[in-house]
Design a protein around this motif. Structure first.
Motif, PDB file in Angstrom:
ATOM      1  N   THR A   4      26.219  14.756  52.350  1.00  0.00           N
ATOM      2  CA  THR A   4      25.385  14.981  51.173  1.00  0.00           C
ATOM      3  C   THR A   4      24.480  16.188  51.320  1.00  0.00           C
ATOM      4  OG1 THR A   4      23.739  13.460  52.067  1.00  0.00           O
ATOM      5  CG2 THR A   4      25.367  12.554  50.532  1.00  0.00           C
ATOM      6  N   SER A   5      24.231  16.639  52.546  1.00  0.00           N
ATOM      7  CA  SER A   5      23.330  17.771  52.715  1.00  0.00           C
ATOM      8  C   SER A   5      24.081  19.085  52.549  1.00  0.00           C
ATOM      9  CB  SER A   5      22.661  17.715  54.090  1.00  0.00           C
ATOM     10  OG  SER A   5      23.642  17.770  55.100  1.00  0.00           O
ATOM     11  N   PRO A   6      23.405  20.095  52.006  1.00  0.00           N
ATOM     12  CA  PRO A   6      24.067  21.393  51.841  1.00  0.00           C
ATOM     13  C   PRO A   6      24.244  22.081  53.195  1.00  0.00           C
ATOM     14  CG  PRO A   6      21.766  21.534  51.212  1.00  0.00           C
ATOM     15  CD  PRO A   6      22.051  20.087  51.515  1.00  0.00           C
ATOM     16  N   ASP A   7      25.133  23.052  53.223  1.00  0.00           N
ATOM     17  CA  ASP A   7      25.326  23.833  54.438  1.00  0.00           C
ATOM     18  C   ASP A   7      24.044  24.603  54.752  1.00  0.00           C
ATOM     19  OD1 ASP A   7      27.884  22.902  54.146  1.00  0.00           O
ATOM     20  OD2 ASP A   7      28.790  24.847  53.772  1.00  0.00           O
ATOM     21  N   VAL A   8      23.810  24.803  56.046  1.00  0.00           N
ATOM     22  CA  VAL A   8      22.628  25.541  56.496  1.00  0.00           C
ATOM     23  C   VAL A   8      23.096  26.887  57.024  1.00  0.00           C
ATOM     24  CG1 VAL A   8      20.672  25.548  58.086  1.00  0.00           C
ATOM     25  CG2 VAL A   8      21.468  23.382  57.097  1.00  0.00           C
ATOM     26  N   ASN A   9      22.480  27.944  56.523  1.00  0.00           N
ATOM     27  CA  ASN A   9      22.804  29.282  56.985  1.00  0.00           C
ATOM     28  C   ASN A   9      22.455  29.389  58.465  1.00  0.00           C
ATOM     29  OD1 ASN A   9      21.892  32.203  57.601  1.00  0.00           O
ATOM     30  ND2 ASN A   9      23.214  32.361  55.795  1.00  0.00           N
ATOM     31  N   LEU A  10      23.303  30.044  59.227  1.00  0.00           N
ATOM     32  CA  LEU A  10      23.131  30.147  60.673  1.00  0.00           C
ATOM     33  C   LEU A  10      21.783  30.754  61.043  1.00  0.00           C
ATOM     34  CD1 LEU A  10      24.515  29.549  63.325  1.00  0.00           C
ATOM     35  CD2 LEU A  10      25.597  31.787  63.210  1.00  0.00           C
ATOM     36  N   GLU A  29      25.256  11.847  60.011  1.00  0.00           N
ATOM     37  CA  GLU A  29      26.070  12.724  59.177  1.00  0.00           C
ATOM     38  C   GLU A  29      26.039  14.120  59.796  1.00  0.00           C
ATOM     39  OE1 GLU A  29      27.823  11.972  56.435  1.00  0.00           O
ATOM     40  OE2 GLU A  29      27.179   9.877  56.388  1.00  0.00           O
ATOM     41  N   PRO A  30      27.137  14.856  59.742  1.00  0.00           N
ATOM     42  CA  PRO A  30      27.117  16.209  60.310  1.00  0.00           C
ATOM     43  C   PRO A  30      26.251  17.147  59.479  1.00  0.00           C
ATOM     44  CG  PRO A  30      29.182  15.819  59.172  1.00  0.00           C
ATOM     45  CD  PRO A  30      28.429  14.509  59.163  1.00  0.00           C
ATOM     46  N   VAL A  31      25.678  18.111  60.157  1.00  0.00           N
ATOM     47  CA  VAL A  31      24.958  19.199  59.497  1.00  0.00           C
ATOM     48  C   VAL A  31      25.835  20.429  59.699  1.00  0.00           C
ATOM     49  CG1 VAL A  31      22.887  20.620  59.493  1.00  0.00           C
ATOM     50  CG2 VAL A  31      22.708  18.170  59.985  1.00  0.00           C
ATOM     51  N   PHE A  32      26.348  20.968  58.608  1.00  0.00           N
ATOM     52  CA  PHE A  32      27.252  22.105  58.694  1.00  0.00           C
ATOM     53  C   PHE A  32      26.478  23.413  58.711  1.00  0.00           C
ATOM     54  CE2 PHE A  32      29.972  18.773  57.010  1.00  0.00           C
ATOM     55  CZ  PHE A  32      31.077  18.897  57.848  1.00  0.00           C
ATOM     56  N   LEU A  33      26.894  24.295  59.606  1.00  0.00           N
ATOM     57  CA  LEU A  33      26.288  25.613  59.709  1.00  0.00           C
ATOM     58  C   LEU A  33      27.238  26.623  59.091  1.00  0.00           C
ATOM     59  CD1 LEU A  33      25.044  25.386  63.411  1.00  0.00           C
ATOM     60  CD2 LEU A  33      23.872  24.668  61.316  1.00  0.00           C
ATOM     61  N   ALA A  34      26.672  27.568  58.357  1.00  0.00           N
ATOM     62  CA  ALA A  34      27.499  28.533  57.629  1.00  0.00           C
ATOM     63  C   ALA A  34      27.080  29.960  57.950  1.00  0.00           C
ATOM     64  CB  ALA A  34      27.387  28.285  56.130  1.00  0.00           C
ATOM     65  N   ARG A  35      28.057  30.823  57.881  1.00  0.00           N
ATOM     66  CA  ARG A  35      27.823  32.271  58.005  1.00  0.00           C
ATOM     67  C   ARG A  35      28.530  32.922  56.828  1.00  0.00           C
ATOM     68  NH1 ARG A  35      29.954  34.237  63.229  1.00  0.00           N
ATOM     69  NH2 ARG A  35      27.947  33.681  64.101  1.00  0.00           N
ATOM     70  N   ARG A  39      31.652  27.745  56.297  1.00  0.00           N
ATOM     71  CA  ARG A  39      31.327  26.837  57.395  1.00  0.00           C
ATOM     72  C   ARG A  39      31.963  27.336  58.694  1.00  0.00           C
ATOM     73  NH1 ARG A  39      32.083  20.758  54.864  1.00  0.00           N
ATOM     74  NH2 ARG A  39      30.167  20.795  53.666  1.00  0.00           N
ATOM     75  N   ILE A  40      31.147  27.378  59.745  1.00  0.00           N
ATOM     76  CA  ILE A  40      31.671  27.843  61.022  1.00  0.00           C
ATOM     77  C   ILE A  40      31.453  26.841  62.148  1.00  0.00           C
ATOM     78  CG2 ILE A  40      31.457  30.287  60.459  1.00  0.00           C
ATOM     79  CD1 ILE A  40      28.858  30.261  62.201  1.00  0.00           C
ATOM     80  N   ALA A  41      30.538  25.898  61.965  1.00  0.00           N
ATOM     81  CA  ALA A  41      30.235  24.931  63.022  1.00  0.00           C
ATOM     82  C   ALA A  41      29.505  23.741  62.399  1.00  0.00           C
ATOM     83  CB  ALA A  41      29.379  25.573  64.102  1.00  0.00           C
ATOM     84  N   ALA A  42      29.308  22.722  63.229  1.00  0.00           N
ATOM     85  CA  ALA A  42      28.567  21.556  62.759  1.00  0.00           C
ATOM     86  C   ALA A  42      27.751  20.984  63.902  1.00  0.00           C
ATOM     87  CB  ALA A  42      29.517  20.499  62.219  1.00  0.00           C
ATOM     88  N   ILE A  43      26.628  20.419  63.554  1.00  0.00           N
ATOM     89  CA  ILE A  43      25.825  19.642  64.493  1.00  0.00           C
ATOM     90  C   ILE A  43      26.136  18.192  64.158  1.00  0.00           C
ATOM     91  CG2 ILE A  43      23.510  19.050  65.276  1.00  0.00           C
ATOM     92  CD1 ILE A  43      22.614  21.819  64.213  1.00  0.00           C
TER      93      ILE A  43
END
Length: 92
Positions: A4-10, A29-35, A39-43
């Motif tokens: 449900t959370s938006p992607d977070v910019n790196l 829930e995963p936190v997706f990281l974006a560049r 999406r490039i990674a997840a926590i």
């Protein structure tokens, strides 16, 4: 698992890493990281990851067993009795 959370910019993630880790571990829930919007990674919470790894290993075992059964059916091979397997391996 619903994300449900938006992607977070790196770049922003660098500044709030601790908060993002806390978010992933409390929400499970995963936190997706974006560049550049991709999406490039997840926590991800380590217990969730362990469960995913276990499920993947179980699925690999199921697929290997299905393949072995299919091979036996294709070749009309008979199963080897357990006592014979143990004897061949020097376990009996």
């Amino acid at each position: 698992m619903t994300v449900t959370s938006p992607d977070v910019n790196l770049s922003a993630a660098r500044e709030q890493l601790s908060t993002l880790v806390d978010q992933a571990t409390t929400s499970h829930e995963p936190v997706f990281l974006a560049r550049r919007g991709r999406r490039i990674a997840a926590i991800i919470d380590s217990t969730v990851l362990a469960g995913l790894i276990e499920a993947a290993e179980d699925m690999a075992d199921i697929r290997a067993a299905e393949a072995a059964r299919q091979e036996m059916a294709d070749t009309q091979a008979e199963p080897i009795p357990w006592d014979e397997v143990k004897a061949d391996l020097g376990l009996a």
